[in-house]
Write a protein that holds these residues in place. Structure first.
Motif, mmCIF file in Angstrom:
data_model
loop_
_atom_site.group_PDB
_atom_site.id
_atom_site.type_symbol
_atom_site.label_atom_id
_atom_site.label_comp_id
_atom_site.label_asym_id
_atom_site.label_seq_id
_atom_site.Cartn_x
_atom_site.Cartn_y
_atom_site.Cartn_z
ATOM 1 N N ALA A 56 0.836 -1.204 0.000
ATOM 2 C CA ALA A 56 0.000 0.000 0.000
ATOM 3 C C ALA A 56 0.871 1.254 0.000
ATOM 4 O O ALA A 56 1.834 1.368 0.767
ATOM 5 C CB ALA A 56 -0.929 -0.002 1.218
ATOM 6 N N GLY A 57 0.522 2.188 -0.872
ATOM 7 C CA GLY A 57 1.260 3.441 -0.972
ATOM 8 C C GLY A 57 2.432 3.390 -1.923
ATOM 9 O O GLY A 57 3.127 4.398 -2.089
ATOM 10 N N VAL A 58 2.709 2.233 -2.546
ATOM 11 C CA VAL A 58 3.835 2.085 -3.484
ATOM 12 C C VAL A 58 3.285 2.126 -4.901
ATOM 13 O O VAL A 58 2.361 1.372 -5.243
ATOM 14 C CB VAL A 58 4.607 0.774 -3.232
ATOM 15 N N HIS A 59 3.853 3.004 -5.721
ATOM 16 C CA HIS A 59 3.411 3.135 -7.107
ATOM 17 C C HIS A 59 4.440 2.453 -8.024
ATOM 18 O O HIS A 59 5.644 2.734 -7.939
ATOM 19 C CB HIS A 59 3.283 4.615 -7.485
ATOM 20 N N MET A 60 3.958 1.569 -8.890
ATOM 21 C CA MET A 60 4.811 0.943 -9.907
ATOM 22 C C MET A 60 3.994 0.763 -11.178
ATOM 23 O O MET A 60 2.778 0.537 -11.122
ATOM 24 C CB MET A 60 5.378 -0.405 -9.423
ATOM 25 N N SER A 61 4.646 0.881 -12.298
ATOM 26 C CA SER A 61 3.968 0.787 -13.583
ATOM 27 C C SER A 61 3.637 -0.664 -13.906
ATOM 28 O O SER A 61 4.129 -1.607 -13.264
ATOM 29 C CB SER A 61 4.846 1.391 -14.688
ATOM 30 N N ALA A 115 12.975 4.277 -2.130
ATOM 31 C CA ALA A 115 12.680 2.862 -1.902
ATOM 32 C C ALA A 115 11.208 2.562 -2.079
ATOM 33 O O ALA A 115 10.837 1.493 -2.573
ATOM 34 C CB ALA A 115 13.147 2.452 -0.498
ATOM 35 N N ALA A 116 10.314 3.471 -1.690
ATOM 36 C CA ALA A 116 8.872 3.265 -1.822
ATOM 37 C C ALA A 116 8.301 4.437 -2.625
ATOM 38 O O ALA A 116 7.807 5.428 -2.028
ATOM 39 C CB ALA A 116 8.206 3.153 -0.453
ATOM 40 N N PRO A 117 8.391 4.383 -3.965
ATOM 41 C CA PRO A 117 7.876 5.502 -4.770
ATOM 42 C C PRO A 117 6.364 5.631 -4.606
ATOM 43 O O PRO A 117 5.622 4.668 -4.748
ATOM 44 C CB PRO A 117 8.266 5.126 -6.192
#
Length: 709
Positions: free
Chosen positions: A88-93, A217-219
């Motif tokens: 939760a809260g981590v954005h990845m494509s 580390a967490a984008p």
């Protein structure tokens, strides 16, 4: 297709053109690898059960359609990635998720092979796991998939036996026998498209990778991702005509960014069968590869293999000894590290020496990592050097195929020392390197069964007895092979190499090719004898002169004059025993031989002990001398050696006499023969009572003081 390990040595932020330092670049690559590893591990753990593996093994989805070959597409067709979400809260494509799903699909598909072996072993579990009967082996072979080796069967049997010893019952499947596989911190960029990664070649030694990396580390959003341009240094094996493919990105413990770069180049097509000249190699401990050349001939309907008897040896004794010592050091460091860690854990943090033990364990861990890296580098260098040597030998000898032992049928046995040396070899890397280099050279590579290659004689297929090498009797090991039937005596690995090339050439019609990997294997054993054919010797000087005389026109009469000599050979002056005598002192009516001086005329002995000289000698010499005189059949005083008397030989061989006669003709020395009564010390053997160190022939000789002519 091959994979080269490269290093990214420079990074630039594309938006601003700012150069990123190596430490920051390594940190950002580590962020991406950690995100991919966590997502892949969660996906594999969620589907680590027998039902999911059954669905993946069936190869069809819920609608009955075949699953695609790409792993991430197959998992999405089965709707498996929906059960796993990023933190939760981590954005990845979506492209990053593709790489993680592709890694998970490959891991699960690899587990299907192990699962099929475990299922067959459990279905045919024997009454005594340590020793199966013939019926139990037949039932197990019927349940196993094709191509499973005996080593894999033994490994899985030991694994199941250990589980039974711990839990008291058989496991229900692979998922119960072992936990979910561990995944490495790497990013499969090949599953991504141009919106995440691009690759282009700059010059012969440099390529440029453009990849989007996280800045933290967490984008939390897309702003935390940025394009980075990395330069890649290409190794020498990646030539200018190769095609580069999208690599796999991973950070290393040594603090560098490594890329596993796949590259391909068109290779000439090689034939599966129809080979006439082949090269067979046998594996060894110190001599990593021992090979021999074989030629297939046909006489009617009978095929046989001919060899020239010359061994080809890649001696890696020095490197093998270094690797063995470094493995011992690695085990020693690991034992000390574990001991220090156990002491620290037992004492606890309040203890005053707890920090010292913990710091010492960290130092030992760092040293252990350095030794492991050194071992890996030495193994890689040794493997590729051996592969290059083997392919070069095949190309130089005109061989169109290389035969190796099937590595899956080999297993180290015997004592602990031999097992450590044998199991530490880089045979798998050598085999892959030979296949890669041979494909470039247009040479086929096939494996043959390894069982029994060192047990039977290559000449008569009789049993071989193994002994220590005759030149190294003080060393341990059974390096020499001897056949009691035909009398063959040779190096053990050389004899096995003859068997290997014979099996390959005689059974080449039974070669099978794996469609997935392209490897060629011969599983049918066809044993045949190997006939030794001596190589033609080089033309000797006498034979060259004879051929030149036959091919050249007749030489006119006159003094001899060749191209290599600036003037004719002068006539030899007359004298005694090669001593130079001025021409004016010679007798005017004395005729000398052009080939030999007249001292070659041997004096004769009479029953009365008086020696009479033939006509033509100097009249100033006394006509008779009391006692025998050194000459043909008569010994010179002081020339009898003790060791020759003890040998009991009274007559020299005809070959020795002829050799000394030719030497005397060249040098002008008087030639002496030994009689049955008076043995003679060989002129070309030991002198002055030295029985151990032979001496070469003297080039000048002075007659004894008592000898007169």
């Amino acid at each position: 297709m091959a994979t080269a390990t490269c290093t990214a040595f420079r990074g630039v932020l594309e938006s601003t053109g700012e150069r990123v330092v190596q430490r920051a670049l390594l940190e950002r690559v580590g962020f991406l690898a950690q995100l991919s590893q966590s997502l892949t591990g969660a996906l594999v753990a969620s589907r680590w059960d027998e039902e999911s593996l059954d669905v993946l093994a069936a190869g069809v989805d819920k609608r009955g359609k075949a699953l695609p070959s790409k792993g991430w597409m197959a998992l999405r067709r089965l709707n498996w990635p929906q059960d796993v979400r990023p933190t939760a809260g981590v954005h990845m494509s979506d492209r990053v998720r593709r790489g993680a799903e592709e890694y998970a699909a490959r891991t699960l598909r690899l587990a299907l092979h192990r699962r099929s072996i475990v299922t067959a072993v459990l279905a045919a579990w024997p009454a005594d796991p340590r020793r199966r009967t013939e019926a139990e082996w037949a039932a197990l072979r019927a349940a196993l998939p094709a191509g499973v080796s005996g080593a894999e069967i033994r490994n899985r049997t030991r694994q199941v036996r250990a589980y039974v010893a711990e839990h008291g019952e058989l496991p229900t499947g692979l998922c119960v026998l072992e936990g979910p596989p561990q995944v490495a911190g790497q990013v499969l960029l090949a599953a991504m498209d141009r919106q995440q990664v691009t690759l282009q070649r700059v010059d012969e030694v440099t390529a440029r990778l453009r990849v989007k990396l996280p800045l933290r580390a967490a984008p939390a959003s897309g702003r935390d991702w940025a394009w980075h341009v990395l330069d890649i240094r290409l190794p020498g094996t990646v030539t200018a005509d190769t095609v580069l493919h999208t690599p796999t990105l991973r950070p290393t413990r040594a603090g560098r960014i490594a890329l596993d770069l796949p590259h391909s180049r068109p290779a000439p097509a090689v034939m599966t069968s129809g080979h006439r000249v082949g090269l067979g190699f046998d594996w060894g401990v110190n001599t990593l590869l021992t090979g021999t050349l074989g030629r297939l001939t046909e006489r009617g309907s009978v095929q046989r293999v001919l060899t020239d008897g010359r061994p080809l040896v890649f001696d890696a004794t020095t490197v093998s000894g270094t690797l063995h010592r470094m493995r011992t050091l690695r085990e020693h460091l690991a034992a000390k590290r574990d001991h220090c860690q156990a002491l620290a854990d037992g004492l606890g943090s309040p203890h005053p020496v707890w920090g010292e033990h913990l710091e010492r364990a960290r130092v030992l861990e760092a040293e252990h990592a350095r030794v492991c890296a050194r071992i890996r580098h030495l193994n890689s260098a040794l493997a590729w050097a051996a592969a290059r040597w083997a392919v070069d030998q095949a190309a130089a000898l005109g061989a169109s195929v290389i035969y190796l032992e099937d590595l899956t049928t080999l297993e180290a046995r015997g004592h602990r020392r031999g097992n450590a040396r044998l199991s530490g070899q880089v045979r798998g890397t050598v085999t892959e390197a030979i296949r890669h280099l041979a494909a470039k050279a247009g040479i086929a590579v096939a494996t043959v069964p390894a069982r029994g290659t060192s047990a039977l004689c290559p000449g008569c297929l009789g049993p071989l007895t193994h002994h220590p090498a005759p030149d190294r009797l003080h060393e341990r090991g059974w390096k020499w092979a001897h056949c009691t039937r035909c009398g063959l005596s040779m190096d053990r690995d050389h004899a096995a190499a003859r068997r290997i090339v014979s099996r390959g050439l005689l059974a080449q019609d039974h070669t099978t090719t794996d469609r997935a990997t392209g490897t060629r294997t011969i599983r049918t054993t066809v044993d045949g004898t190997v006939t030794l054919v001596r190589r033609p010797k080089k033309t000797t000087r006498r034979l060259r002169r004879q051929r030149h005389a036959e091919s050249s026109p007749p030489r006119p009469h006159g003094p001899k004059n060749t191209e290599s000599k600036g003037r004719p050979t002068p006539s030899r002056p007359s004298g005694s025993h090669g001593r130079h005598v001025p021409r004016a002192t010679a007798a005017p009516d004395h005729k000398t031989s052009r080939r030999m001086p007249d001292v070659r005329t041997a004096p004769a002995t009479t029953p009365t002990g008086v020696v009479q000289r033939p006509a033509g000698h100097d009249t100033t010499t006394p006509a008779a001398v009391s006692g025998p005189v050194s000459g043909h059949g008569v010994l010179a005083p002081g020339r009898i050696e003790d060791h020759f008397l003890r040998s009991g030989r009274g007559r020299l061989s005809r070959r020795t006499c002829r050799r000394r006669t030719r030497a005397a003709e060249r040098t002008g020395f008087h030639h002496l023969h030994a009689t049955e009564v008076h043995p003679l010390t060989p002129r070309f053997g030991p002198q002055h009572g030295d029985h151990t160190r032979p001496r070469r022939a003297r080039k000048t000789w002075k007659p004894q003081a008592h000898t007169e002519f």
